[in-house]
Design a protein around this motif. Sequence first.
Motif, PDB file in Angstrom:
ATOM      1  N   PHE A 218       0.762  -1.273  -0.047  1.00  0.00           N
ATOM      2  CA  PHE A 218       0.119   0.194  -0.007  1.00  0.00           C
ATOM      3  C   PHE A 218       0.936   1.434   0.066  1.00  0.00           C
ATOM      4  O   PHE A 218       0.308   2.124  -0.671  1.00  0.00           O
ATOM      5  N   ASN A 219       1.971   1.227   0.567  1.00  0.00           N
ATOM      6  CA  ASN A 219       2.764   2.407   0.679  1.00  0.00           C
ATOM      7  C   ASN A 219       4.225   1.921   0.981  1.00  0.00           C
ATOM      8  O   ASN A 219       4.760   0.954   1.786  1.00  0.00           O
ATOM      9  N   THR A 220       5.218   2.765   0.546  1.00  0.00           N
ATOM     10  CA  THR A 220       6.457   2.664   0.489  1.00  0.00           C
ATOM     11  C   THR A 220       7.240   4.088   0.824  1.00  0.00           C
ATOM     12  O   THR A 220       7.083   4.918   0.066  1.00  0.00           O
ATOM     13  N   LEU A 221       7.771   4.334   2.012  1.00  0.00           N
ATOM     14  CA  LEU A 221       8.305   5.497   2.458  1.00  0.00           C
ATOM     15  C   LEU A 221      10.011   5.271   2.565  1.00  0.00           C
ATOM     16  O   LEU A 221      10.326   4.653   3.015  1.00  0.00           O
TER      17      LEU A 221
ATOM     18  N   ASN B 126      -0.875  -4.805   3.193  1.00  0.00           N
ATOM     19  CA  ASN B 126      -2.106  -5.441   4.035  1.00  0.00           C
ATOM     20  C   ASN B 126      -2.023  -6.500   4.778  1.00  0.00           C
ATOM     21  O   ASN B 126      -3.156  -6.733   5.542  1.00  0.00           O
ATOM     22  N   ILE B 127      -0.853  -6.944   5.095  1.00  0.00           N
ATOM     23  CA  ILE B 127      -0.643  -8.203   6.195  1.00  0.00           C
ATOM     24  C   ILE B 127       0.422  -7.687   7.163  1.00  0.00           C
ATOM     25  O   ILE B 127       0.390  -8.084   8.314  1.00  0.00           O
TER      26      ILE B 127
ATOM     27  N   LEU C 224       6.924  -7.539  10.430  1.00  0.00           N
ATOM     28  CA  LEU C 224       5.974  -7.353  11.620  1.00  0.00           C
ATOM     29  C   LEU C 224       4.319  -7.340  11.001  1.00  0.00           C
ATOM     30  O   LEU C 224       4.115  -6.461  10.794  1.00  0.00           O
ATOM     31  N   PRO C 225       3.783  -8.603  11.325  1.00  0.00           N
ATOM     32  CA  PRO C 225       2.381  -8.614  10.907  1.00  0.00           C
ATOM     33  C   PRO C 225       1.710  -7.859  11.864  1.00  0.00           C
ATOM     34  O   PRO C 225       1.811  -8.087  13.223  1.00  0.00           O
ATOM     35  N   TYR C 226       0.629  -7.372  11.327  1.00  0.00           N
ATOM     36  CA  TYR C 226      -0.476  -6.729  12.208  1.00  0.00           C
ATOM     37  C   TYR C 226      -1.047  -7.429  13.454  1.00  0.00           C
ATOM     38  O   TYR C 226      -1.260  -7.054  14.409  1.00  0.00           O
ATOM     39  N   ILE C 227      -0.892  -8.739  13.455  1.00  0.00           N
ATOM     40  CA  ILE C 227      -1.536  -9.558  14.316  1.00  0.00           C
ATOM     41  C   ILE C 227      -0.832  -9.722  15.589  1.00  0.00           C
ATOM     42  O   ILE C 227      -1.112  -9.988  16.708  1.00  0.00           O
TER      43      ILE C 227
ATOM     44  N   TYR D 265       0.198   6.879  10.565  1.00  0.00           N
ATOM     45  CA  TYR D 265      -0.374   6.612  11.783  1.00  0.00           C
ATOM     46  C   TYR D 265      -1.857   6.038  11.576  1.00  0.00           C
ATOM     47  O   TYR D 265      -2.244   5.094  12.057  1.00  0.00           O
ATOM     48  N   LYS D 266      -2.665   6.883  10.753  1.00  0.00           N
ATOM     49  CA  LYS D 266      -3.832   6.688  10.490  1.00  0.00           C
ATOM     50  C   LYS D 266      -4.316   5.377   9.685  1.00  0.00           C
ATOM     51  O   LYS D 266      -4.980   4.539  10.092  1.00  0.00           O
ATOM     52  N   GLU D 267      -3.402   5.052   8.725  1.00  0.00           N
ATOM     53  CA  GLU D 267      -3.334   3.898   7.660  1.00  0.00           C
ATOM     54  C   GLU D 267      -3.103   2.702   8.814  1.00  0.00           C
ATOM     55  O   GLU D 267      -3.678   1.666   8.472  1.00  0.00           O
ATOM     56  N   LEU D 268      -1.877   2.621   9.445  1.00  0.00           N
ATOM     57  CA  LEU D 268      -1.670   1.608  10.279  1.00  0.00           C
ATOM     58  C   LEU D 268      -2.750   1.228  11.289  1.00  0.00           C
ATOM     59  O   LEU D 268      -2.795   0.195  11.568  1.00  0.00           O
ATOM     60  N   THR D 269      -3.223   2.088  11.999  1.00  0.00           N
ATOM     61  CA  THR D 269      -4.352   1.797  12.864  1.00  0.00           C
ATOM     62  C   THR D 269      -5.478   1.250  12.065  1.00  0.00           C
ATOM     63  O   THR D 269      -6.049   0.395  12.864  1.00  0.00           O
ATOM     64  N   SER D 270      -5.970   1.753  11.051  1.00  0.00           N
ATOM     65  CA  SER D 270      -7.017   1.222  10.414  1.00  0.00           C
ATOM     66  C   SER D 270      -6.619  -0.182   9.845  1.00  0.00           C
ATOM     67  O   SER D 270      -7.641  -1.235  10.053  1.00  0.00           O
ATOM     68  N   LEU D 271      -5.446  -0.473   9.437  1.00  0.00           N
ATOM     69  CA  LEU D 271      -4.954  -1.809   8.940  1.00  0.00           C
ATOM     70  C   LEU D 271      -5.083  -2.729  10.080  1.00  0.00           C
ATOM     71  O   LEU D 271      -5.504  -4.052   9.876  1.00  0.00           O
ATOM     72  N   HIS D 272      -4.451  -2.172  11.273  1.00  0.00           N
ATOM     73  CA  HIS D 272      -4.127  -3.095  12.383  1.00  0.00           C
ATOM     74  C   HIS D 272      -5.816  -3.579  13.047  1.00  0.00           C
ATOM     75  O   HIS D 272      -5.959  -4.576  13.408  1.00  0.00           O
ATOM     76  N   THR D 273      -6.839  -2.744  12.862  1.00  0.00           N
ATOM     77  CA  THR D 273      -8.012  -2.991  13.312  1.00  0.00           C
ATOM     78  C   THR D 273      -8.787  -4.097  12.447  1.00  0.00           C
ATOM     79  O   THR D 273      -9.360  -4.909  13.081  1.00  0.00           O
ATOM     80  N   VAL D 274      -8.610  -3.642  11.355  1.00  0.00           N
ATOM     81  CA  VAL D 274      -9.428  -4.587  10.360  1.00  0.00           C
ATOM     82  C   VAL D 274      -8.642  -6.093  10.161  1.00  0.00           C
ATOM     83  O   VAL D 274      -9.252  -6.954  10.341  1.00  0.00           O
ATOM     84  N   TYR D 275      -7.417  -6.236  10.344  1.00  0.00           N
ATOM     85  CA  TYR D 275      -6.816  -7.335   9.993  1.00  0.00           C
ATOM     86  C   TYR D 275      -6.701  -8.211  11.367  1.00  0.00           C
ATOM     87  O   TYR D 275      -6.749  -9.253  11.547  1.00  0.00           O
TER      88      TYR D 275
END
Length: 338
Positions: free
Chosen positions: A155-158, A178-179, A195-198, A241-251
Amino acid sequence: MSFEDKEIKFDVPNLQDRLRGGENILDIITNIEDTKGNTGDVGRLMITNLRLIWYSVTTTKFNLSVGWSCVLTMTTKTVASRGRGNTQALYILSISRNSRFEFIFTQLTNSHSKFSSVFDIYRLYQGSTLYREMKLRSSILHEGSLNVLPTEKVFNTLNGVWNLSSDQGNLGTFIVTNIRLVWFANINETFNMSLPYIQIANIQIRDSKYGLALVITTLKMSGGYVLGFRIDPSEKLHEIYKELTSLHTVYSETPMFGVDYKPKSDLETHDQDHMSIDDIDEIDEAKSNEINHNFSAYLSAEDSGAVRQPSYCKELGFAMEKLKEGFKIKDLWEIIPL
């Protein structure tokens, strides 16, 4: 958070109906007896992407769950039934919380072995750890590019993200998929983390001696690490931060565990054959279907508890702890017995 792949459970009410988010039933094998624990009960084996579940269809309170990460070795053997002739049994040696368990699941029909899917799914589980486990300094890159997993989307590369784990910090690249999230140092790709979101406990923005930083805390089972990253400008920090928080919640609700298995035939969903159970006698069979037997046997062997002093090993060329009695170095390094 529950981790069904890392636990062994017994007689949990309605165990077969209590699957966690992201856990999928990949095969069901009918007419199976838990020979060692519940002799005389006809049951089913339910194989998921995280564990193996046996439950009785005659006595609903009897069941067990064996997480795939608890399995040390699996073997199939031919056994003799007085009423049905030769049939197949699945032997599983496992370990959980420093206790060893042996399970024997026996087919109650004399048809060909039904256990092939158990071995296939277990191998897929072993090969998909990056979906579930935090990895440090691992082979996740090739020539500066991420080795993308099946079903993974970047999704994103910084570029220019500082890892604040050391006093001076390390400049590197931050990747959001997404993982998982991935970071690696620009000057040394082997200095990296996946680091997997889980495995994330929480995500925050906090002050540090480097200014505002993205702070990620992992679960205790992943080491309870506190990871800090400096992302400039501040607007980009808050966006990530918002992107990771959202992905973490969904995952966390519907994770992907990386075990994609296509059954060879449709799942059997009904079992009308409640036959009687005969005494079972084992037939010694040299050519058994076995996974990592010697190494697993060494791990589970009894130990006196005394400290085994290191000694020089001529075969390997370095000093190592003296082996447990009855084992040779060849036993532990040989993948396929000759």
